[in-house]
Motif scaffolding. Structure first.
Motif, PDB file in Angstrom:
ATOM      1  N   ILE A 108       0.836  -1.208   0.000  1.00 32.68           N
ATOM      2  CA  ILE A 108       0.000   0.000   0.000  1.00 32.68           C
ATOM      3  C   ILE A 108       0.864   1.248   0.000  1.00 32.68           C
ATOM      4  O   ILE A 108       0.617   2.200  -0.756  1.00 32.68           O
ATOM      5  N   ASN A 109       1.892   1.272   0.840  1.00 26.08           N
ATOM      6  CA  ASN A 109       2.784   2.431   0.888  1.00 26.08           C
ATOM      7  C   ASN A 109       3.493   2.653  -0.437  1.00 26.08           C
ATOM      8  O   ASN A 109       3.636   3.782  -0.907  1.00 26.08           O
ATOM      9  N   PHE A 110       3.931   1.560  -1.069  1.00 27.26           N
ATOM     10  CA  PHE A 110       4.671   1.703  -2.323  1.00 27.26           C
ATOM     11  C   PHE A 110       3.785   2.231  -3.439  1.00 27.26           C
ATOM     12  O   PHE A 110       4.141   3.185  -4.127  1.00 27.26           O
ATOM     13  N   PHE A 111       2.625   1.621  -3.619  1.00 25.86           N
ATOM     14  CA  PHE A 111       1.770   2.003  -4.739  1.00 25.86           C
ATOM     15  C   PHE A 111       1.049   3.337  -4.506  1.00 25.86           C
ATOM     16  O   PHE A 111       0.649   3.994  -5.461  1.00 25.86           O
ATOM     17  N   SER A 112       0.908   3.738  -3.235  1.00 25.00           N
ATOM     18  CA  SER A 112       0.287   5.040  -2.951  1.00 25.00           C
ATOM     19  C   SER A 112       1.311   6.174  -2.909  1.00 25.00           C
ATOM     20  O   SER A 112       0.934   7.338  -2.907  1.00 25.00           O
ATOM     21  N   GLY A 113       2.592   5.809  -2.853  1.00 26.14           N
ATOM     22  CA  GLY A 113       3.638   6.814  -2.777  1.00 26.14           C
ATOM     23  C   GLY A 113       3.846   7.361  -1.380  1.00 26.14           C
ATOM     24  O   GLY A 113       4.629   8.292  -1.181  1.00 26.14           O
ATOM     25  N   LYS A 114       3.172   6.801  -0.392  1.00 25.90           N
ATOM     26  CA  LYS A 114       3.320   7.251   0.990  1.00 25.90           C
ATOM     27  C   LYS A 114       4.276   6.342   1.752  1.00 25.90           C
ATOM     28  O   LYS A 114       4.442   5.172   1.402  1.00 25.90           O
ATOM     29  N   LYS A 115       4.876   6.911   2.789  1.00 27.80           N
ATOM     30  CA  LYS A 115       5.804   6.128   3.599  1.00 27.80           C
ATOM     31  C   LYS A 115       5.463   6.170   5.079  1.00 27.80           C
ATOM     32  O   LYS A 115       6.109   5.493   5.876  1.00 27.80           O
ATOM     33  N   ASP A 116       4.480   6.961   5.455  1.00 28.09           N
ATOM     34  CA  ASP A 116       4.205   7.158   6.868  1.00 28.09           C
ATOM     35  C   ASP A 116       3.414   5.988   7.461  1.00 28.09           C
ATOM     36  O   ASP A 116       2.667   5.303   6.778  1.00 28.09           O
ATOM     37  N   ILE A 117       3.632   5.786   8.755  1.00 35.29           N
ATOM     38  CA  ILE A 117       2.881   4.812   9.533  1.00 35.29           C
ATOM     39  C   ILE A 117       2.737   5.385  10.939  1.00 35.29           C
ATOM     40  O   ILE A 117       3.697   5.910  11.505  1.00 35.29           O
ATOM     41  N   SER A 118       1.539   5.352  11.468  1.00 33.09           N
ATOM     42  CA  SER A 118       1.304   5.913  12.795  1.00 33.09           C
ATOM     43  C   SER A 118       2.020   5.079  13.858  1.00 33.09           C
ATOM     44  O   SER A 118       2.352   3.910  13.635  1.00 33.09           O
ATOM     45  N   LYS A 119       2.230   5.711  15.010  1.00 32.41           N
ATOM     46  CA  LYS A 119       2.909   5.000  16.093  1.00 32.41           C
ATOM     47  C   LYS A 119       2.077   3.809  16.551  1.00 32.41           C
ATOM     48  O   LYS A 119       2.621   2.744  16.864  1.00 32.41           O
ATOM     49  N   ALA A 120       0.741   3.951  16.567  1.00 33.58           N
ATOM     50  CA  ALA A 120      -0.133   2.850  16.972  1.00 33.58           C
ATOM     51  C   ALA A 120      -0.058   1.699  15.983  1.00 33.58           C
ATOM     52  O   ALA A 120       0.027   0.523  16.375  1.00 33.58           O
ATOM     53  N   ALA A 121      -0.078   2.021  14.679  1.00 29.98           N
ATOM     54  CA  ALA A 121       0.010   0.981  13.655  1.00 29.98           C
ATOM     55  C   ALA A 121       1.374   0.291  13.699  1.00 29.98           C
ATOM     56  O   ALA A 121       1.481  -0.923  13.502  1.00 29.98           O
TER      57      ALA A 121
END
Length: 313
Positions: A82-95
């Motif tokens: 999901i991060n790769f194909f969306s171009g995002k790299k963030d992940i919450s501390k809870a996740a």
């Protein structure tokens, strides 16, 4: 959330081998591996549940291995894709904490389960007359509870301890998921005591089960050598070879990642070893146990044949 701020509430996953040429091809390949691994483990677990002939201790434990593997690979690969194909790299501390928890719970549970599976093979080969009495349904249930409960309890302690450290400066995790050693590198607190505790925990969940497996197989091989029947020796070794292959695939990378100094291997090496542990081992486990197992193949042919008859009618 700002990169490099002490007040941030999450992290940045740099992903699978960042900067690698043709990275999209690799991620797509990993996603396909995930689909096949998830499907293979799910089918194997359902076959064991559906076919009464497979309701034996060995296959009951194998079904637990399949459930652990499909959950383990689902902990890491979907978020990475999901991060790769969306171009995002963030992940919450809870996740991130959730990934640490499930990864440790499932990984620890698999270590215990592989050790208990070796005990099942030991009883079956070394004490066959006592097998049904020793490995009864109550014992199998207790074994499953020990694996899931022991892994979860160990993981809960590790997750709480890991995520309570202060994180300063960069919040970039050099990995494709929130792995505990990669997270600890970002902490600005003193983690030396915790790293010592982690080493002790790894001895309990990695070295001791591995030692138990090795001891079980030494006794098994001594028993096999005393067998007079070549067919009996062949059958006994065949039932053990699949389990030994899985143990090698799982414990090899785990020993390098968690039982050697972090300075001895790079982030790229850790990622490669983690791919074997969390992605390729769940793919190979159902293949190893199904392609080399006549009972599982017979159950699969029975289901496929029944489905084909229904379609024909």
């Amino acid at each position: 959330m700002e990169r490099g701020n002490d007040t941030g509430t999450g992290f940045f996953l740099l992903g699978l081998f960042p900067g690698l040429w043709q990275l999209g091809t690799l991620v797509t390949f990993v996603l396909l591996v995930y689909i096949f691994a998830f499907t293979g483990n799910l089918v194997l677990a359902l076959l064991i549940w559906a076919d009464s002939r497979l309701h034996t201790p060995m296959y009951i434990l194998l079904s637990q291995l399949s459930l652990i593997d499909l959950a383990l690979i689902s902990t890491t690969v979907p978020k990475m894709a999901i991060n790769f194909f969306s171009g995002k790299k963030d992940i919450s501390k809870a996740a991130c904490g959730a990934q640490v928890f499930f990864f440790f719970a499932l990984g620890g549970g698999e270590c215990l389960l592989l050790a208990l599976m070796s005990y099942d093979r030991y009883v079956a080969i070394c004490s066959p007359l006592r097998y049904l009495a020793t490995m009864n349904s109550r014992v199998c249930l207790q074994m499953a509870l020990v694996c899931w409960g022991g892994g979860a309890l160990n993981s809960l302690v590790n997750t709480i301890y890991t995520m309570h450290f202060p994180f300063c400066g960069s919040r970039e995790i050099h990995h494709f998921f929130c792995e505990m050693p990669a997270i600890l590198k970002l902490s600005c607190g003193d983690t030396s005591l915790y790293e010592t505790v982690v080493s002790i925990i790894c001895i309990v969940f990695v070295l001791l089960p591995l030692g138990f497996i090795v001891s079980s197989y030494i006794l098994i091989f001594l028993t096999v050598l005393r067998m007079n029947s070549p067919e009996g020796r062949r059958k006994a070794l065949a039932t053990c070879s699949s389990h030994l292959a899985v143990v090698s695939l799982y414990y090899g990378p785990a020993l390098v990642i968690y039982m050697t100094p972090q300075s001895a291997h790079t982030a790229e090496q850790d990622q490669g070893l983690s791919m074997i542990n969390t992605i390729f081992t769940p793919l190979l486990n159902p293949l190893i146990y199904s392609l080399r197992n006549k009972d599982v193949l017979t159950a699969l042919r029975k289901v496929v044949g029944r489905r084909g008859t229904l379609n024909w009618t």
